[in-house]
Design an enzyme around this catalytic site. Structure first.
Site, PDB file in Angstrom:
ATOM      1  N   ASN A  70       2.522  25.747 -26.420  1.00 48.38           N
ATOM      2  CA  ASN A  70       1.184  25.211 -26.188  1.00 48.38           C
ATOM      3  C   ASN A  70       1.247  24.033 -25.233  1.00 48.38           C
ATOM      4  O   ASN A  70       2.248  23.311 -25.153  1.00 48.38           O
ATOM      5  CB  ASN A  70       0.524  24.812 -27.512  1.00 48.38           C
ATOM      6  CG  ASN A  70       0.805  23.371 -27.882  1.00 48.38           C
ATOM      7  OD1 ASN A  70       0.124  22.454 -27.415  1.00 48.38           O
ATOM      8  ND2 ASN A  70       1.817  23.151 -28.711  1.00 48.38           N
ATOM      9  N   CYS A 131       4.091  13.469 -28.043  1.00 47.28           N
ATOM     10  CA  CYS A 131       3.461  14.636 -27.435  1.00 47.28           C
ATOM     11  C   CYS A 131       4.117  14.967 -26.098  1.00 47.28           C
ATOM     12  O   CYS A 131       4.175  14.123 -25.198  1.00 47.28           O
ATOM     13  CB  CYS A 131       1.971  14.402 -27.225  1.00 47.28           C
ATOM     14  SG  CYS A 131       1.145  15.846 -26.569  1.00 47.28           S
TER      15      CYS A 131
END
Length: 309
Positions: A70, A131
């Site tokens: 993703n 992230c």
């Protein structure tokens, strides 16, 4: 006898050790027609930033063997809109709510948490320091920056602060220790693993950003190792995540040292699996005649230490 699944984590009591993972369950309330949300241990929201973010261009999800890639890019409505509607709906569920927070700078993280700290119904903050989708450097790979973010957020937060760390480091235990010594109340281990995939039919990359974060069953052994290595080095509790698809997976993380687990890709594929995982954890404890879920936390490390000369 029915085992006690309740867990105390950073001073918060959870009815069971199974959480949703940030990024795969929306804001947390959208799936109430598919799953009885109050049966969950708690909900970790998708990551919230100071200002709204549109995220990366499509395609930003790609299936790979035993997992997925993703590159969402932290799409969210921003903290001000979050506290106006989603948080109100989350508070009606009746389980602890952990809000995931990220920012491009220390100030952005601090300002976001300041706004959240004025609200009711938030049990903890999970600082997304890991992230891999941001173009800028991953926060926890820059130790001075990571320390500044944790210290800044701790000063303004009225609830415990959990540091979510990247597995892409030489020594995850050392990184977890830095987070602890800087003031983090707990750590989440670990986020996705940088990866990429190419479509041989089109000769193009499968994600608009070329590379993204890999999650799913394929990463579980690496993430379990992160938990195991860190458990013996830190005193603060751990949320284990990465590739949990069954109750056995959840128990494996807990044996390695996780106090709780968060389920990501599996909840995206089948939200009802979250309840199945809770039931399977309970059944495993029954079979082993273990009275409480907290008894198995770090059990593998305990056995290791007892057997050492």
């Amino acid at each position: 006898m029915k085992p006690d699944l309740s867990i105390n984590f950073v001073g918060i009591k959870f009815k069971n050790p199974v959480l949703t993972a940030s990024g795969t369950f929306g804001y947390g309330y959208e799936l109430e027609d598919l799953i009885l949300l109050k049966q969950l241990g708690g909900i970790v929201t998708k990551t919230i930033t100071l200002e709204p973010r549109s995220g990366n261009l499509q395609p930003r999800i790609a299936e790979v063997a035993s997992g997925m890639l993703n590159s969402i890019g932290l799409q969210n409505i921003g903290v001000r809109a979050f506290v106006e509607e989603p948080l109100e709906k989350l508070n009606k569920i009746g389980v602890p709510i952990i809000v995931s927070v990220a920012g491009a700078s220390t100030n952005e993280c601090v300002e976001t948490v300041k706004i959240l700290s004025r609200q009711n119904g938030i049990s903890a903050i999970e600082l997304n320091l890991s992230c891999p989708n941001l173009k800028k450097k991953i926060v926890c790979h820059d130790l001075p920056l990571m320390r500044n973010v944790i210290k800044g957020v701790k000063k303004v937060s009225k609830v415990p602060v959990i540091a979510k760390l990247s597995p892409l480091v030489t020594d995850i235990a050392e990184l977890a220790l830095v987070a602890q010594n800087t003031g983090a109340d707990g750590v989440t281990l670990a986020n996705t693993y940088p990866a990429m995939a190419i479509d041989v039919k089109t000769f193009k990359h499968k994600l608009s950003t070329v590379k993204g974060g890999m999650s799913g069953a394929c990463v579980k052994p690496m993430s379990v190792r992160c938990v195991y290595d860190s458990y013996g080095s830190i005193k603060i509790p751990i949320i284990g995540c990465g590739g949990i698809t069954t109750g056995e997976d959840a128990v494996e993380f807990m044996l390695a040292g996780a106090t709780m687990v968060s389920v990501g890709s599996t909840s995206l594929v089948s939200p009802k699996k979250l309840i199945t995982i809770i039931d399977e954890v309970e059944n495993i404890l029954k079979e082993k005649n273990i009275k409480s879920a907290k008894q198995i936390v770090g059990m593998l490390n305990t056995v290791k230490n007892k057997s050492s000369p």
